[in-house]
Design a protein around this motif. Structure first.
Motif, short mmCIF file in Angstrom:
data_model
loop_
_atom_site.label_atom_id
_atom_site.label_comp_id
_atom_site.label_asym_id
_atom_site.label_seq_id
_atom_site.Cartn_x
_atom_site.Cartn_y
_atom_site.Cartn_z
N THR A 15 0.83 -1.20 0.00
CA THR A 15 0.00 0.00 0.00
C THR A 15 0.86 1.25 0.00
O THR A 15 0.50 2.26 -0.61
CB THR A 15 -0.94 0.02 1.22
OG1 THR A 15 -0.16 0.02 2.43
CG2 THR A 15 -1.83 -1.21 1.23
N LEU A 54 -7.28 1.11 2.53
CA LEU A 54 -6.75 -0.18 2.08
C LEU A 54 -5.86 -0.80 3.14
O LEU A 54 -5.90 -2.02 3.36
CB LEU A 54 -5.98 0.01 0.77
CG LEU A 54 -5.49 -1.26 0.08
CD1 LEU A 54 -6.64 -2.21 -0.20
CD2 LEU A 54 -4.77 -0.91 -1.22
N PHE A 66 -0.46 -9.74 -1.10
CA PHE A 66 -1.29 -8.76 -1.78
C PHE A 66 -1.87 -9.33 -3.06
O PHE A 66 -3.04 -9.11 -3.37
CB PHE A 66 -0.45 -7.51 -2.06
CG PHE A 66 -1.29 -6.31 -2.39
CD1 PHE A 66 -2.09 -5.73 -1.42
CD2 PHE A 66 -1.26 -5.75 -3.66
CE1 PHE A 66 -2.87 -4.62 -1.71
CE2 PHE A 66 -2.03 -4.63 -3.95
CZ PHE A 66 -2.83 -4.07 -2.97
N ASN A 70 -4.76 -7.70 -7.07
CA ASN A 70 -4.88 -6.47 -6.28
C ASN A 70 -3.87 -5.42 -6.73
O ASN A 70 -4.13 -4.23 -6.59
CB ASN A 70 -4.69 -6.78 -4.80
CG ASN A 70 -5.91 -7.44 -4.18
OD1 ASN A 70 -7.03 -7.24 -4.63
ND2 ASN A 70 -5.69 -8.25 -3.16
N ARG A 71 -2.74 -5.86 -7.26
CA ARG A 71 -1.78 -4.89 -7.78
C ARG A 71 -2.34 -4.19 -9.02
O ARG A 71 -2.14 -2.99 -9.21
CB ARG A 71 -0.46 -5.59 -8.11
CG ARG A 71 0.29 -6.11 -6.90
CD ARG A 71 1.69 -6.58 -7.24
NE ARG A 71 2.33 -7.14 -6.08
CZ ARG A 71 2.43 -8.44 -5.82
NH1 ARG A 71 1.90 -9.32 -6.68
NH2 ARG A 71 3.02 -8.88 -4.74
N THR A 73 -5.55 -3.73 -9.57
CA THR A 73 -6.58 -2.83 -9.06
C THR A 73 -5.96 -1.58 -8.43
O THR A 73 -6.47 -0.47 -8.58
CB THR A 73 -7.46 -3.54 -8.02
OG1 THR A 73 -7.95 -4.77 -8.57
CG2 THR A 73 -8.65 -2.67 -7.63
N ASP A 114 -8.15 -7.29 -13.72
CA ASP A 114 -7.85 -7.78 -12.37
C ASP A 114 -8.67 -9.01 -12.02
O ASP A 114 -8.16 -9.94 -11.37
CB ASP A 114 -8.07 -6.67 -11.33
CG ASP A 114 -9.34 -5.87 -11.58
OD1 ASP A 114 -10.18 -6.30 -12.39
OD2 ASP A 114 -9.48 -4.79 -10.98
N ALA A 118 -7.09 -12.63 -11.11
CA ALA A 118 -7.42 -13.29 -9.85
C ALA A 118 -7.86 -14.73 -10.08
O ALA A 118 -7.46 -15.64 -9.35
CB ALA A 118 -8.50 -12.50 -9.12
N GLY A 128 -10.50 -8.30 -2.46
CA GLY A 128 -10.14 -7.90 -3.82
C GLY A 128 -11.36 -7.49 -4.63
O GLY A 128 -11.33 -6.50 -5.37
N PHE A 131 -12.51 -4.12 -3.31
CA PHE A 131 -11.57 -3.10 -3.74
C PHE A 131 -11.85 -2.71 -5.19
O PHE A 131 -11.92 -1.52 -5.54
CB PHE A 131 -10.15 -3.63 -3.56
CG PHE A 131 -9.05 -2.65 -3.87
CD1 PHE A 131 -9.26 -1.27 -3.75
CD2 PHE A 131 -7.79 -3.10 -4.24
CE1 PHE A 131 -8.23 -0.36 -4.02
CE2 PHE A 131 -6.77 -2.20 -4.50
CZ PHE A 131 -6.99 -0.84 -4.39
N ASP A 132 -12.03 -3.70 -6.04
CA ASP A 132 -12.31 -3.46 -7.44
C ASP A 132 -13.62 -2.68 -7.61
O ASP A 132 -13.70 -1.72 -8.39
CB ASP A 132 -12.38 -4.80 -8.18
CG ASP A 132 -12.77 -4.65 -9.63
OD1 ASP A 132 -12.10 -3.90 -10.35
OD2 ASP A 132 -13.76 -5.28 -10.06
#
Length: 260
Positions: A15, A54, A66, A70-71, A73, A114, A118, A128, A131-132
């Motif tokens: 993060t 986050l 992570f 997620n990277r 996103t 993403d 995943a 995830g 977050f997206d």
């Protein structure tokens, strides 16, 4: 405990790197267009809020890494931060439309990446997915603010509808029930970003842009309305099922009380 602390430290490093990249993008934008105070403050606020929220979510999750999805996103969130700064700056000076459209287009194109990453890497998670979804929702909100300055405040309904739904779910918990997968819902969600991007580019006549945004809003109202109707029927069915179970259990309870 030490192992958990190690995982948590690695997650927080991710993060922190994301926040650093966000600051770098803001610096590049500031140098390229001479971004004003509003753009800088809004961009910095977005970077700090993303890092804080986050970091807290990762600390509370059970994730051990992570993950590549997620990277992706987080990279999209960085682009959304740049778009947010440009939109805020547009209230002080004419925005560089090409740059705004470019960042938005890349963020929209990466929207489906993403999820595929995943699934292919077996790193899908509830965090995830959330977050997206939050990155998507905020991008739509920011774009609706930008387009509303030209087409009218009614466009804000597009960006605000998802947040209104979340607020309503606090009052009516049955709205929090999981929805079944829907291709139509995904299509309508993608349509919002495309329509806002087209209208934001300013390449079409005013009447055409107005019609495009009406189409986007109408489809979104239909999608939310359909989901709310499904959730209401599902809640009613669950309530009826609970009521039907009570009489069947009542005699058993009466026998137990009599035996005592």
């Amino acid at each position: 405990m030490a192992l958990n602390n190690t995982y948590d430290a690695r997650l927080q490093q991710e993060t922190a790197v994301g926040a650093g990249v966000q600051l770098l993008l803001l610096a590049l934008l500031g140098t390229a267009i001479g971004m004003g105070v509003a753009g800088w403050l809004t961009g910095l606020a977005f970077a700090f809020a993303t890092w804080a929220v986050l970091s807290r979510a990762l600390h509370r999750s059970a994730l051990r890494s992570f993950g590549p999805a997620n990277r992706v996103t987080l990279g999209r969130a960085t682009l959304v931060g740049g778009v947010t700064a440009l939109v805020a700056d547009s209230f002080e000076s004419a925005p560089p439309v090409t740059l705004l459209v470019g960042l938005t287009a890349v963020a929209l194109l990466l929207d489906g990446v993403d999820g595929k990453v995943a699934r292919r890497t077996g790193t899908s998670s509830a965090l995830g997915a959330r977050f997206d979804m939050e990155v998507d929702a905020f991008l739509i909100l920011v774009l609706s603010v930008y387009v509303s300055t030209r087409l009218g405040p009614w466009v804000l309904l597009i960006g605000a509808m998802r947040y209104a739904f979340v607020a309503a779910a606090r009052v009516a918990p049955w709205l929090n029930s999981p929805l079944p997968p829907s291709f139509a819902r995904k299509t309508v969600a993608a349509l919002q970003g495309i329509c806002l991007l087209v209208a934001g580019a300013g390449l079409l006549p005013y009447g055409v842009e107005f019609g495009v945004m009406l189409l986007a809003l109408g489809s979104l109202v239909w999608s939310f309305g359909r989901d709310v109707a499904w959730l209401w029927r599902n809640a009613r069915h669950e309530a009826v099922a609970v009521e039907e179970e009570i009489p069947a259990e009542a005699p058993v309870l009466e026998l137990e009380l009599a035996a005592r």
